[in-house]
Design a protein around this motif. Structure first.
Motif, PDB file in Angstrom:
ATOM      1  N   GLY A   1       0.806  -1.149   0.027  1.00  0.00           N
ATOM      2  CA  GLY A   1      -0.108   0.045  -0.083  1.00  0.00           C
ATOM      3  C   GLY A   1       0.722   1.332   0.130  1.00  0.00           C
ATOM      4  O   GLY A   1       1.748   1.501   0.773  1.00  0.00           O
TER       5      GLY A   1
ATOM      6  N   TRP B   1      -0.195   4.461   0.957  1.00  0.00           N
ATOM      7  CA  TRP B   1      -0.989   5.271   1.434  1.00  0.00           C
ATOM      8  C   TRP B   1      -0.229   6.200   2.323  1.00  0.00           C
ATOM      9  O   TRP B   1      -0.519   7.479   2.169  1.00  0.00           O
ATOM     10  CB  TRP B   1      -1.953   4.691   2.629  1.00  0.00           C
TER      11      TRP B   1
ATOM     12  N   GLN C   1     -12.289  -3.542   0.641  1.00  0.00           N
ATOM     13  CA  GLN C   1     -11.220  -2.890   1.530  1.00  0.00           C
ATOM     14  C   GLN C   1     -11.675  -2.378   2.902  1.00  0.00           C
ATOM     15  O   GLN C   1     -11.764  -1.060   2.787  1.00  0.00           O
ATOM     16  CB  GLN C   1     -10.177  -1.990   0.664  1.00  0.00           C
TER      17      GLN C   1
ATOM     18  N   ARG D   1     -10.896  -1.632   7.124  1.00  0.00           N
ATOM     19  CA  ARG D   1      -9.787  -1.686   8.274  1.00  0.00           C
ATOM     20  C   ARG D   1      -9.961  -2.967   9.203  1.00  0.00           C
ATOM     21  O   ARG D   1     -11.298  -3.159   9.448  1.00  0.00           O
ATOM     22  CB  ARG D   1      -9.950  -0.294   8.890  1.00  0.00           C
TER      23      ARG D   1
ATOM     24  N   TYR E   1      -6.883  -3.262   5.486  1.00  0.00           N
ATOM     25  CA  TYR E   1      -5.721  -2.270   5.784  1.00  0.00           C
ATOM     26  C   TYR E   1      -5.613  -1.915   7.247  1.00  0.00           C
ATOM     27  O   TYR E   1      -6.468  -2.438   7.832  1.00  0.00           O
ATOM     28  CB  TYR E   1      -5.925  -1.004   4.747  1.00  0.00           C
ATOM     29  N   SER E   2      -4.547  -1.271   7.528  1.00  0.00           N
ATOM     30  CA  SER E   2      -4.084  -0.758   8.897  1.00  0.00           C
ATOM     31  C   SER E   2      -4.114  -2.322   9.723  1.00  0.00           C
ATOM     32  O   SER E   2      -4.413  -2.065  11.053  1.00  0.00           O
ATOM     33  CB  SER E   2      -4.970   0.063   9.590  1.00  0.00           C
TER      34      SER E   2
ATOM     35  N   LEU F   1      -2.845  -5.442   3.430  1.00  0.00           N
ATOM     36  CA  LEU F   1      -1.992  -4.377   3.027  1.00  0.00           C
ATOM     37  C   LEU F   1      -1.018  -4.194   3.834  1.00  0.00           C
ATOM     38  O   LEU F   1      -1.160  -3.689   5.266  1.00  0.00           O
ATOM     39  CB  LEU F   1      -2.783  -3.147   2.623  1.00  0.00           C
TER      40      LEU F   1
END
Length: 343
Positions: free
Chosen positions: A38, A40, A200, A202, A229-230, A302
């Motif tokens: 990722g 980000w 997607q 968290r 993610y995270s 990610l």
């Protein structure tokens, strides 16, 4: 064309797929690497380009074929896509058919009403701009970044469908949708013959909303994969904050992690999780990554990186034995939902 004396020619590692792990995305035919990269954070203009280039190339050498971007990523907005586009042109262009490139539109990137939301204007305008940023004719996955309840869902669907039918995207995804709206858009997309590939959300040991709100079951029912993610909770699921906040740490200057959440309660829980990780011969970060990937609905996690060492370390999470029922129970005991989230 001659290369300057300082320019290095990149040759991909011929053994990059030997130890790579791929997983099928929902009920589609697409495999994604267990870890996707990722962009980000740390891929804007505030970090050295050559470091970014080194990390992206190293990720590909590790068998990470999926690079996840968004029009919003920077700073400034769009910078991460532009930086990745530079690396693609310099190094990875010969491997475009081996890459999964994704981007997103819909989160605000400017004051104009057309630079946010889920309208056809916003989605398709952003996609065209992203293709220019990346220097490609198409992306593999195009996401609506966040739900927009002020726009009819049918219009958002029509924008995503147009992206696929025009050849500018191969698949479509969504991010940050709650289960009911995710199910609704999945049904509308299926009716158009453009199935929802992926969602997607968290997800981490400290953020279990997708376990509690029914999204895991929605993914099973509607046949889409999840890419989370995270998974390290912005660094809270590493050993970085077990004692005190180090100088230069993300919690000092990030808009996504506040210093006040790093309190005694957090440290007590994180230290217990760290003990469990150490008993398995791994780091807390590796335990946290392995934990999110244990669920069959989770296609990929990610990860970002600020160094090639960090990338190697995180990818090595795949090398450890599966978590036992007793170990999962310990994670549940100390990995309390909401820790560090201010919930």
């Amino acid at each position: 064309m001659s290369h300057g004396p300082t320019e290095l020619t990149y040759t991909a590692d011929p053994a990059r797929y030997e130890n790579a792990t791929f997983r099928r995305t929902g009920r589609s035919g697409l495999d994604l690497p267990a870890f996707s990269f990722g962009l980000w954070q740390k891929f804007g203009t505030d970090y050295p380009f050559e470091t970014q280039r080194e990390i992206i190339r190293h990720a590909f050498d590790l068998g990470i074929t999926h690079f996840d971007n968004a029009d919003r990523y920077g700073p400034p907005h769009r910078a991460a896509q532009q930086n990745f586009g530079r690396v693609l042109a310099k190094d990875l262009a010969p491997h475009r058919d081996e890459l999964i490139l994704s981007t997103k539109a819909g989160n605000p990137i400017g004051p104009s009403p057309y630079l946010k939301g889920g309208s056809r204007k916003s989605l398709l305008g952003s996609l065209d701009h992203s293709l220019r940023d990346l220097g490609v004719d198409y992306v593999d996955i195009f996401y609506h970044h966040s739900p927009d309840e002020s726009t009819p869902l049918e219009e958002t669907v029509s924008g995503l469908v147009s992206a696929v039918r025009s050849g500018k995207a191969l698949y479509v995804g969504i991010s940050n949708y709650l289960p009911d709206r995710a199910h609704a858009i999945a049904e509308e997309l299926a009716a158009e013959g453009v199935p929802l590939l992926i969602h997607q959300p968290r997800y981490s040991i400290f953020d279990r909303r997708i376990e509690q709100n029914g999204l895991l079951e929605t993914a099973d029912r509607d046949g889409f994969g999840l890419i989370v993610y995270s998974p390290l909770a912005q660094g809270l699921l590493t050993d970085k904050y077990l004692e005190e906040i180090p100088d230069g740490a993300r919690a000092v200057n990030s808009t996504f992690l506040r210093p006040d959440v790093i309190d005694d309660t957090y440290r007590q829980r994180a230290r217990e999780l760290n003990k469990l990780a150490e008993s398995r011969g791994q780091s807390l970060a590796q335990l946290a990554l392995q934990w999110v990937l244990r669920r069959p609905q989770v296609t990929s996690a990610l990860i970002g990186a600020s160094s090639t060492w960090q990338l190697d370390h995180n990818v090595a999470a795949l090398d450890f034995p599966e978590l036992t029922d007793d170990e999962l129970a310990l994670v549940d005991e100390h990995g309390v939902h909401g820790t560090g989230l201010g919930l």
